[in-house]
Design a protein around this motif. Structure first.
Motif, PDB file in Angstrom:
ATOM      1  N   MET B 111      10.250 -15.427  -8.176  1.00  0.00           N
ATOM      2  CA  MET B 111      10.386 -14.015  -7.786  1.00  0.00           C
ATOM      3  C   MET B 111       9.748 -13.084  -8.820  1.00  0.00           C
ATOM      4  N   ASP B 112       9.946 -13.367 -10.105  1.00  0.00           N
ATOM      5  CA  ASP B 112       9.363 -12.507 -11.147  1.00  0.00           C
ATOM      6  C   ASP B 112       7.833 -12.535 -11.089  1.00  0.00           C
ATOM      7  N   TYR B 113       7.270 -13.707 -10.841  1.00  0.00           N
ATOM      8  CA  TYR B 113       5.811 -13.797 -10.728  1.00  0.00           C
ATOM      9  C   TYR B 113       5.316 -13.136  -9.448  1.00  0.00           C
ATOM     10  N   LEU B 114       6.004 -13.395  -8.354  1.00  0.00           N
ATOM     11  CA  LEU B 114       5.615 -12.813  -7.060  1.00  0.00           C
ATOM     12  C   LEU B 114       5.565 -11.282  -7.152  1.00  0.00           C
ATOM     13  N   LYS B 115       6.569 -10.706  -7.810  1.00  0.00           N
ATOM     14  CA  LYS B 115       6.670  -9.245  -7.930  1.00  0.00           C
ATOM     15  C   LYS B 115       5.493  -8.608  -8.672  1.00  0.00           C
ATOM     16  N   THR B 116       4.872  -9.365  -9.562  1.00  0.00           N
ATOM     17  CA  THR B 116       3.827  -8.773 -10.407  1.00  0.00           C
ATOM     18  C   THR B 116       2.432  -9.368 -10.175  1.00  0.00           C
ATOM     19  N   GLN B 117       2.343 -10.501  -9.451  1.00  0.00           N
ATOM     20  CA  GLN B 117       1.056 -11.178  -9.309  1.00  0.00           C
ATOM     21  C   GLN B 117       0.582 -11.345  -7.864  1.00  0.00           C
ATOM     22  N   ALA B 118       1.486 -11.355  -6.911  1.00  0.00           N
ATOM     23  CA  ALA B 118       1.064 -11.615  -5.526  1.00  0.00           C
ATOM     24  C   ALA B 118       0.634 -10.294  -4.877  1.00  0.00           C
ATOM     25  N   PRO B 119      -0.534 -10.291  -4.208  1.00  0.00           N
ATOM     26  CA  PRO B 119      -1.095  -9.026  -3.709  1.00  0.00           C
ATOM     27  C   PRO B 119      -0.435  -8.494  -2.428  1.00  0.00           C
ATOM     28  N   PHE B 120       0.756  -7.935  -2.639  1.00  0.00           N
ATOM     29  CA  PHE B 120       1.458  -7.205  -1.572  1.00  0.00           C
ATOM     30  C   PHE B 120       1.647  -5.773  -2.049  1.00  0.00           C
ATOM     31  N   TRP B 121       1.622  -4.831  -1.115  1.00  0.00           N
ATOM     32  CA  TRP B 121       1.880  -3.420  -1.460  1.00  0.00           C
ATOM     33  C   TRP B 121       2.790  -2.806  -0.418  1.00  0.00           C
ATOM     34  N   LYS B 122       3.789  -2.063  -0.917  1.00  0.00           N
ATOM     35  CA  LYS B 122       4.751  -1.422  -0.010  1.00  0.00           C
ATOM     36  C   LYS B 122       4.415   0.050   0.178  1.00  0.00           C
ATOM     37  N   LYS B 123       4.432   0.472   1.422  1.00  0.00           N
ATOM     38  CA  LYS B 123       4.311   1.892   1.737  1.00  0.00           C
ATOM     39  C   LYS B 123       5.597   2.294   2.439  1.00  0.00           C
ATOM     40  N   GLU B 124       6.323   3.231   1.850  1.00  0.00           N
ATOM     41  CA  GLU B 124       7.604   3.637   2.427  1.00  0.00           C
ATOM     42  C   GLU B 124       7.449   4.894   3.273  1.00  0.00           C
ATOM     43  N   THR B 125       8.348   5.019   4.243  1.00  0.00           N
ATOM     44  CA  THR B 125       8.470   6.259   5.003  1.00  0.00           C
ATOM     45  C   THR B 125       9.874   6.787   4.750  1.00  0.00           C
ATOM     46  N   ASN B 126       9.986   8.055   4.350  1.00  0.00           N
ATOM     47  CA  ASN B 126      11.305   8.609   4.038  1.00  0.00           C
ATOM     48  C   ASN B 126      11.942   9.266   5.270  1.00  0.00           C
ATOM     49  N   ALA B 127      13.117   9.857   5.050  1.00  0.00           N
ATOM     50  CA  ALA B 127      13.876  10.453   6.167  1.00  0.00           C
ATOM     51  C   ALA B 127      13.099  11.590   6.836  1.00  0.00           C
ATOM     52  N   GLN B 128      12.205  12.245   6.072  1.00  0.00           N
ATOM     53  CA  GLN B 128      11.389  13.345   6.634  1.00  0.00           C
ATOM     54  C   GLN B 128      10.108  12.813   7.299  1.00  0.00           C
ATOM     55  N   GLN B 129      10.021  11.495   7.410  1.00  0.00           N
ATOM     56  CA  GLN B 129       8.864  10.825   8.028  1.00  0.00           C
ATOM     57  C   GLN B 129       7.578  10.997   7.218  1.00  0.00           C
ATOM     58  N   GLU B 130       7.743  11.215   5.889  1.00  0.00           N
ATOM     59  CA  GLU B 130       6.570  11.251   5.009  1.00  0.00           C
ATOM     60  C   GLU B 130       6.347   9.834   4.471  1.00  0.00           C
ATOM     61  N   SER B 131       5.072   9.420   4.449  1.00  0.00           N
ATOM     62  CA  SER B 131       4.754   8.077   3.943  1.00  0.00           C
ATOM     63  C   SER B 131       4.079   8.154   2.591  1.00  0.00           C
ATOM     64  N   TYR B 132       4.413   7.204   1.724  1.00  0.00           N
ATOM     65  CA  TYR B 132       3.834   7.188   0.370  1.00  0.00           C
ATOM     66  C   TYR B 132       3.871   5.756  -0.133  1.00  0.00           C
ATOM     67  N   TRP B 133       2.922   5.431  -1.021  1.00  0.00           N
ATOM     68  CA  TRP B 133       2.864   4.093  -1.630  1.00  0.00           C
ATOM     69  C   TRP B 133       3.924   4.000  -2.728  1.00  0.00           C
ATOM     70  N   VAL B 134       4.565   2.869  -2.798  1.00  0.00           N
ATOM     71  CA  VAL B 134       5.594   2.640  -3.819  1.00  0.00           C
ATOM     72  C   VAL B 134       4.917   2.338  -5.157  1.00  0.00           C
ATOM     73  N   ASP B 135       5.429   2.959  -6.232  1.00  0.00           N
ATOM     74  CA  ASP B 135       4.892   2.690  -7.571  1.00  0.00           C
ATOM     75  C   ASP B 135       5.455   1.388  -8.117  1.00  0.00           C
ATOM     76  N   ALA B 136       4.614   0.657  -8.850  1.00  0.00           N
ATOM     77  CA  ALA B 136       5.087  -0.564  -9.521  1.00  0.00           C
ATOM     78  C   ALA B 136       6.085  -0.170 -10.599  1.00  0.00           C
ATOM     79  N   ARG B 137       7.086  -1.008 -10.810  1.00  0.00           N
ATOM     80  CA  ARG B 137       8.126  -0.728 -11.801  1.00  0.00           C
ATOM     81  C   ARG B 137       7.832  -1.442 -13.113  1.00  0.00           C
TER      82      ARG B 137
END
Lengths: 82, 150
Positions: B111-137
């Motif tokens: 899981m630790d490697y997957l989180k930082t090395q596997a090429p996935f990207w999350k785009k969230e939509t909030n309650a106001q229906q605005e979409s934005y890319w999630v920042d890496a932690r």
């Protein structure tokens, strides 16, 4: 030719998901980046992001790796899966 | 087994698949879900993008590294792509081993490697229906560092 791919925010900001670059003028990743940045101010800004990640032939690497015709280079932001 | 898919997965089916070999004495599983609040935003849905081809090969490489460090009898990694809703399952990692220590460690490592090395990207939509890319932690990078000794 070198196939260049962009993902996530980088693709959105550049409004480009894929392009081809001549291999003779882009013999390593650093040269490819430099050439892409000269396209215009937007490309310069987006590709100057210090957290930009690079993969060559689908393996994450640094930007001093050599390139040759047929290679696939991808630029993307830090990954956020899981 | 590594799968990148838009369909949901069934915990029981995946667990049962990991306990077919009689030498298996421990199975550890992890699943990640879509949470309602992320980085202070109320999330209503998210979309997972990936890099087809590299996604599968990077997960295979992560599993290979885990297999070289611990005694793993069987391993399953499933990651979903596309649009997901609150409470949906995103990722599954299951490890079958002789003993629990190897299974716990390998599961966390993957899981630790997957989180930082596997090429996935999350785009969230909030309650106001605005979409934005999630920042890496930063904390995900720090979690990786404990395996690399940095």
């Amino acid at each position: 030719m070198i196939k260049v791919l962009f993902f996530a925010q980088i693709r959105d900001q550049l409004a480009t998901s894929e392009l081809q670059m001549p291999s003779d003028e882009n013999s390593n990743v650093q040269m490819l980046l430099t050439n892409l940045k000269t396209r215009d101010e937007k490309w310069n800004k987006v590709l100057s992001n210090a957290r930009l990640m690079v993969a060559v032939n689908q393996t994450i690497c640094n930007d001093n790796i050599d390139l040759s015709s047929g290679d696939e280079v991808a630029f993307f932001p830090p990954v956020t899966g899981g | 087994m590594i799968k990148v898919q838009s369909e949901d997965f069934n915990q029981q089916v995946e667990y049962d698949r990991l306990r077919k070999d009689p030498s298996v004495g421990a199975v550890v599983t992890f699943s990640g879900l879509v949470r309602d609040i992320n980085q202070g935003e109320q999330v209503s849905s998210l979309t997972l993008e990936h890099y087809p081809g590299m996604t599968e090969s990077s997960l295979a490489e992560i599993v290979k590294q885990a297999e070289s460090r611990w005694n793993i009898i069987d391993c399953t990694v499933i990651h979903r792509i596309g649009e997901l809703q609150l409470l949906d399952q995103i990722v599954f990692v299951g490890i079958a081993s002789l003993h629990r220590q190897d299974a716990f460690a390998a599961c966390e490592f993957i899981m630790d490697y997957l989180k930082t090395q596997a090429p996935f990207w999350k785009k969230e939509t909030n309650a106001q229906q605005e979409s934005y890319w999630v920042d890496a932690r930063e904390s995900d990078q720090e979690a990786l560092n404990k395996w690399t000794g940095k």
